[in-house]
Design an enzyme around this catalytic site. Structure first.
Site, PDB file in Angstrom:
ATOM      1  CD  GLU A  50      -1.084   0.632   3.661  1.00 58.63           C
ATOM      2  OE1 GLU A  50      -1.530   1.784   3.516  1.00 58.63           O
ATOM      3  OE2 GLU A  50      -1.273  -0.043   4.692  1.00 58.63           O
ATOM      4  CE  LYS A  72       0.621   1.938  14.849  1.00 58.60           C
ATOM      5  NZ  LYS A  72       0.459   1.919  13.390  1.00 58.60           N
TER       6      LYS A  72
END
Ligand code: PSU
Ligand code: MN
Length: 311
Positions: free
Chosen positions: A28, A163
């Protein structure tokens, strides 16, 4: 140049590999423009391509440039995305038609990288972390489009977990509802990006690239909609202290609420704040976990080729 649709440019090396059924790994570009500072972002993006080559696959970094959907970038294009940084629009699914129609540049998130990879015939994708259900989503409804894409687009995404700026429990619930398998690579515990542990369990522990490839092959053979999420723990020697990182994340979230941060700005804001609060440590960890994911994705792509190649 192969042109599968009139908005897509697949670079010749990637197009040849896809046509021959050779292993290709997508990467990405939001991680380049929004996820890391210059020049470490460019250095990492170039190194990660090398890691993929060293492990037997062809890298295809994905972005939107001048309104063209690109699968496979030149080093100059990667340098441009890294140097331009946050000035490049973070492009998720809803942004895609407008950015293309206007001929603009876009840094692709997990969502749009999966979409463009799929258009280009690429099935395996390595990144750092995915978006998910944000903490407080029960009132903000902030749920990343990445989860919806995993539910719908047949691409395997190799990440280091999510996260804990996210609500990891709700993220897993969402993926379960949408039928997305969440696999732990050599672990039964969901890794939390900077740390190997999170306190949450994944669906299945898978111990080898060969076995990952087999699960993906069966998912494809059965005609099941959607992708697979592989969660690969950060190598022990690069992992951060659990309490240090979680304290920084709590502070970052409190500050984002005070600053009234909303929508697509939330994730980049939190990532930048966490990085500031932890100094260079978190950046060094972030870089290493991306390499680790690239390695596993390339190895899995090679195993997948063995299962799917003509024989
Ligand atoms: N999480 C990370 N690093 C990142 C991102 C997420 O640890 O760079 C980026 C990815 O591109 C991901 C996007 O697809 O943020 C999710 O943004 P949002 O939460 O706005 O959907
Ligand atoms: Mn969001």
């Amino acid at each position: 140049m192969m042109n599968l649709n009139c908005y897509l440019d697949v670079n010749p090396e990637v197009a040849a590999a896809v046509a021959a059924g050779k292993p290709v790994v997508a990467l990405e570009s939001t991680i380049i423009s929004h996820g890391m500072p210059y020049p470490q972002n460019v250095e990492t993006a170039l190194n990660v391509e090398k890691v993929i080559r060293d492990n037997g696959a062809v890298p295809a970094t994905i972005a939107i440039l001048g309104g063209r959907l690109k699968a496979g970038l030149t080093p100059e294009e990667i340098e441009y995305l890294g140097k331009t940084g946050q000035a490049v629009t973070k492009a998720s699914r809803r942004d895609l038609p407008v950015i293309v129609a206007k001929g603009l540049d876009g840094a692709t998130t997990v969502t749009t990288t999966m979409m463009i990879a799929h258009m280009a015939g690429i099935q395996i994708f390595a990144t750092g972390g995915i978006g998910g259900v944000h903490r407080g989503a029960e009132t903000t409804m902030d749920i990343s489009a990445d989860l919806e894409e995993l539910a719908n687009t047949p691409v395997m995404v190799v990440c280091a977990g999510a996260k804990s700026i996210l609500d990891l429990g709700l993220t897993l619930e969402y993926l379960e509802t949408h039928g997305v398998p969440v696999l732990g690579y050599q672990t039964k515990e969901l890794p939390a990006f900077y740390t190997r542990r999170s306190g949450f369990e994944v669906d299945y522990r898978i111990d080898s690239p060969k076995e990952l490839a087999k699960v993906f092959k069966v998912q494809r053979d059965l005609g099941l909609k959607g992708g697979i999420l592989v969660t690969n723990p950060i190598p022990e020697q690069y992992a951060m202290n659990f309490d240090v990182i979680n304290k920084a994340i709590d502070e970052a979230i409190a500050q984002s609420v005070k600053d009234g941060i909303k929508g697509k700005a939330t994730t980049p804001y939190l990532l930048a704040k966490v990085k500031d609060l932890t100094g260079g440590d978190s950046l060094a960890s972030n870089i290493q976990l991306v390499y680790n994911n690239a390695r596993l994705a390339a190895q899995t792509a090679c195993e997948f080729e063995k299962l799917t190649g003509d024989n």
